[in-house]
Design an enzyme around this catalytic site. Structure first.
Site, PDB file in Angstrom:
ATOM      1  N   HIS A   1     -13.027  36.254  62.194  1.00 45.70           N
ATOM      2  CA  HIS A   1     -13.934  36.606  63.287  1.00 45.70           C
ATOM      3  C   HIS A   1     -14.703  37.890  63.045  1.00 45.70           C
ATOM      4  CE1 HIS A   1     -11.383  33.596  65.204  1.00 45.70           C
ATOM      5  NE2 HIS A   1     -12.348  33.445  66.097  1.00 45.70           N
TER       6      HIS A   1
ATOM      7  N   ASP B   1     -23.807  23.570  68.938  1.00 40.98           N
ATOM      8  CA  ASP B   1     -23.860  22.143  69.259  1.00 40.98           C
ATOM      9  C   ASP B   1     -23.013  21.785  70.481  1.00 40.98           C
ATOM     10  OD1 ASP B   1     -21.479  22.585  67.873  1.00 40.98           O
ATOM     11  OD2 ASP B   1     -21.487  20.603  66.953  1.00 40.98           O
TER      12      ASP B   1
ATOM     13  N   THR C   1     -25.530  30.662  67.063  1.00 39.67           N
ATOM     14  CA  THR C   1     -24.321  30.334  66.314  1.00 39.67           C
ATOM     15  C   THR C   1     -24.456  30.877  64.901  1.00 39.67           C
ATOM     16  OG1 THR C   1     -23.049  28.530  65.297  1.00 39.67           O
ATOM     17  CG2 THR C   1     -25.319  28.039  65.899  1.00 39.67           C
ATOM     18  N   ILE C   2     -23.398  31.489  64.384  1.00 40.88           N
ATOM     19  CA  ILE C   2     -23.484  32.060  63.043  1.00 40.88           C
ATOM     20  C   ILE C   2     -23.499  30.981  61.963  1.00 40.88           C
ATOM     21  CG2 ILE C   2     -22.325  34.169  63.798  1.00 40.88           C
ATOM     22  CD1 ILE C   2     -19.842  33.211  62.228  1.00 40.88           C
ATOM     23  N   ASP C   3     -23.114  29.755  62.299  1.00 41.62           N
ATOM     24  CA  ASP C   3     -22.967  28.710  61.281  1.00 41.62           C
ATOM     25  C   ASP C   3     -24.290  28.156  60.756  1.00 41.62           C
ATOM     26  OD1 ASP C   3     -20.192  28.796  61.257  1.00 41.62           O
ATOM     27  OD2 ASP C   3     -20.007  27.322  62.863  1.00 41.62           O
TER      28      ASP C   3
ATOM     29  N   GLY D   1     -17.237  28.611  58.679  1.00 42.16           N
ATOM     30  CA  GLY D   1     -18.009  27.414  58.367  1.00 42.16           C
ATOM     31  C   GLY D   1     -17.096  26.208  58.315  1.00 42.16           C
ATOM     32  N   ARG D   2     -16.662  25.716  59.492  1.00 39.16           N
ATOM     33  CA  ARG D   2     -15.741  24.577  59.536  1.00 39.16           C
ATOM     34  C   ARG D   2     -16.378  23.299  58.998  1.00 39.16           C
ATOM     35  NH1 ARG D   2     -13.760  23.982  65.481  1.00 39.16           N
ATOM     36  NH2 ARG D   2     -15.855  24.770  65.851  1.00 39.16           N
TER      37      ARG D   2
ATOM     38  N   ARG E   1     -31.893  39.610  76.616  1.00 40.67           N
ATOM     39  CA  ARG E   1     -32.880  40.623  76.986  1.00 40.67           C
ATOM     40  C   ARG E   1     -34.286  40.015  77.053  1.00 40.67           C
ATOM     41  NH1 ARG E   1     -36.388  44.052  74.105  1.00 40.67           N
ATOM     42  NH2 ARG E   1     -36.784  46.063  75.138  1.00 40.67           N
TER      43      ARG E   1
ATOM     44  N   ARG F   1     -18.442  37.547  63.217  1.00 44.96           N
ATOM     45  CA  ARG F   1     -19.157  37.358  64.481  1.00 44.96           C
ATOM     46  C   ARG F   1     -19.571  38.671  65.118  1.00 44.96           C
ATOM     47  NH1 ARG F   1     -15.781  32.799  67.798  1.00 44.96           N
ATOM     48  NH2 ARG F   1     -16.233  31.001  66.456  1.00 44.96           N
TER      49      ARG F   1
ATOM     50  N   ARG G   1     -15.176  28.849  76.001  1.00 47.64           N
ATOM     51  CA  ARG G   1     -15.230  27.397  75.895  1.00 47.64           C
ATOM     52  C   ARG G   1     -14.543  26.836  77.136  1.00 47.64           C
ATOM     53  NH1 ARG G   1     -14.836  29.069  70.483  1.00 47.64           N
ATOM     54  NH2 ARG G   1     -16.441  28.129  69.167  1.00 47.64           N
TER      55      ARG G   1
ATOM     56  N   ASP H   1     -25.909  25.605  61.720  1.00 44.05           N
ATOM     57  CA  ASP H   1     -25.664  24.182  61.502  1.00 44.05           C
ATOM     58  C   ASP H   1     -26.425  23.268  62.451  1.00 44.05           C
ATOM     59  OD1 ASP H   1     -24.270  24.959  63.747  1.00 44.05           O
ATOM     60  OD2 ASP H   1     -22.393  23.966  63.200  1.00 44.05           O
TER      61      ASP H   1
ATOM     62  N   VAL I   1     -34.630  37.713  80.152  1.00 44.67           N
ATOM     63  CA  VAL I   1     -34.730  38.464  81.401  1.00 44.67           C
ATOM     64  C   VAL I   1     -36.104  39.123  81.532  1.00 44.67           C
ATOM     65  CG1 VAL I   1     -33.848  40.473  82.661  1.00 44.67           C
ATOM     66  CG2 VAL I   1     -32.253  38.856  81.595  1.00 44.67           C
TER      67      VAL I   1
ATOM     68  N   GLY J   1     -18.717  30.074  70.644  1.00 47.19           N
ATOM     69  CA  GLY J   1     -18.476  31.287  69.867  1.00 47.19           C
ATOM     70  C   GLY J   1     -19.607  32.285  70.010  1.00 47.19           C
TER      71      GLY J   1
ATOM     72  N   LYS K   1     -15.250  38.361  31.063  1.00 48.40           N
ATOM     73  CA  LYS K   1     -15.152  38.682  32.487  1.00 48.40           C
ATOM     74  C   LYS K   1     -13.722  39.083  32.817  1.00 48.40           C
ATOM     75  CE  LYS K   1     -17.418  38.005  35.725  1.00 48.40           C
ATOM     76  NZ  LYS K   1     -18.211  38.959  36.576  1.00 48.40           N
TER      77      LYS K   1
ATOM     78  N   GLU L   1     -19.337  34.332  41.549  1.00 47.04           N
ATOM     79  CA  GLU L   1     -19.377  33.366  40.446  1.00 47.04           C
ATOM     80  C   GLU L   1     -19.233  31.923  40.912  1.00 47.04           C
ATOM     81  OE1 GLU L   1     -18.960  37.221  38.773  1.00 47.04           O
ATOM     82  OE2 GLU L   1     -17.710  36.271  40.321  1.00 47.04           O
TER      83      GLU L   1
END
Length: 329
Positions: free
Chosen positions: A259, A109, A132-134, A177-178, A20, A262, A78, A136, A23, A10, A220, A194
């Site tokens: 997505h 991973d 990776t954004i997760d 976040g699987r 950058r 991302r 992938r 993890d 390189v 991903g 609330k 909350e």
């Protein structure tokens, strides 16, 4: 030395900033940098980034002004074929064919599993960068792209809060976040939500209903709930159904950010992390290191063996779980 770089899995904001740095660090040290397109899939198809002269190597101009851009100029994918023994052997042959001495894969991973598999058939050096954004991966406090993903989610929740207040509703906002609750937990705290539902903690519908009734009794009129897609209840839509069937006191709506998290220009925190890790990866290769991820722990740059980065589930900070409970109570 000829150093190759690729992005796999991903995409994550900050990958371009990392490319950058790789390189520019490589060229400034007197080495060639080859950009492999579309990750391991592109490697198997022998697809390379062409510079402004049409040559299959990257130049200083190739990465000019890309740090602020989301996605990756190398593209990513992938590749099922690469997870076969024949695919790994072929990848090794291609790396030898093009006289590549070292490889820097940027990814999560799955990317690092692939690096470990490749090393069985190729004797070149491999140093990975965590993109990776997760967030993890073990061995680094933060991964490239995580900060931007949280920023994007918080911005969306802030906007939704206006609509929730206007219509007196509860929104269940599903974030990525699987297997990890990092994005959900950080978003919930930063956006003053909350409730947060994450894979690392049990999601008890009856307890949530009790909490919602208590919030209602305190006056609330709107609620924001952040749900990790990997929550045990099956995500925000499934959780909404369960809550409504058990007497939810608020009218509810569901929004899955998907997505969207991302994309976008990486925030400065991700640009800085990516630059440091990309440069560190090159310096580590020149120092003879291999088989590791370049990470950052408490502000210090570290090398962590690939196998350790995915050896176990990376736990969310319990202090932040407690903090969310305190702030939402």
């Amino acid at each position: 030395m000829r150093i190759a770089v690729l992005c796999s899995g991903g995409d994550a904001p900050g990958m371009n900033a990392c490319v950058r740095a790789i390189v520019r660090a490589g060229i400034s040290a007197g080495h060639e940098v080859i950009g492999i397109l579309r990750g391991y899939s592109g490697l198997l198809r022998e697809e390379f980034f062409l510079n402004e002269q049409g040559q299959p190597r990257m130049s200083l101009r190739s990465v000019s002004d890309i740090a602020r851009r989301g996605g990756t100029i190398l593209h990513t994918s992938r590749c099922e074929e690469f997870y076969t023994e024949s695919g790994q052997k072929r990848a090794a042959e291609i790396l030898r064919k093009y006289k590549i001495d070292a490889l820097i894969p940027i990814g999560g991973d799955g990317t690092f599993h692939g690096a470990v598999a490749l090393a069985k058939y190729w004797d070149g050096q491999i140093i990975g960068c965590p993109g990776t954004i997760d967030n993890d991966l073990l061995g680094t406090d933060y991964t490239i792209g995580f900060a931007t993903a949280v920023h994007t989610a918080v911005d969306a929740v802030d906007k939704l809060r206006d609509t929730a207040d206007a219509h007196e509703r509860m929104f269940l906002v599903e974030v990525m976040g699987r297997h990890s609750g990092y994005i959900a937990l950080y978003t919930a705290i930063a956006a003053s939500a909350e409730i947060a539902c994450i894979p690392e903690t049990p999601t008890e519908v009856s307890e949530i209903i009790r909490q919602l009734h208590e919030l209602k009794s305190r006056g609330k009129t709107s609620v924001m709930m952040i749900v990790a897609e990997g929550d045990e209840r099956g995500g925000a839509a499934a959780l909404q159904k369960a809550l409504c069937e058990n007497g939810c006191p608020f009218e509810t709506r569901v929004l899955a950010l998907g997505h969207l998290q991302r994309g976008g220009s990486p925030v400065p925190q991700d640009r800085l992390l990516a630059a440091r890790l990309g440069d560190f990866a090159v310096r580590s290769i020149l120092a003879g290191k291999t088989g590791c991820m370049a990470g950052e722990q408490r502000g210090e740059l570290v090398l962590v063996p690939f196998e350790q980065t995915y050896a176990a589930h990376k736990p969310v900070p319990q202090e932040l779980v407690r903090l969310l409970e305190t702030l939402a109570s």
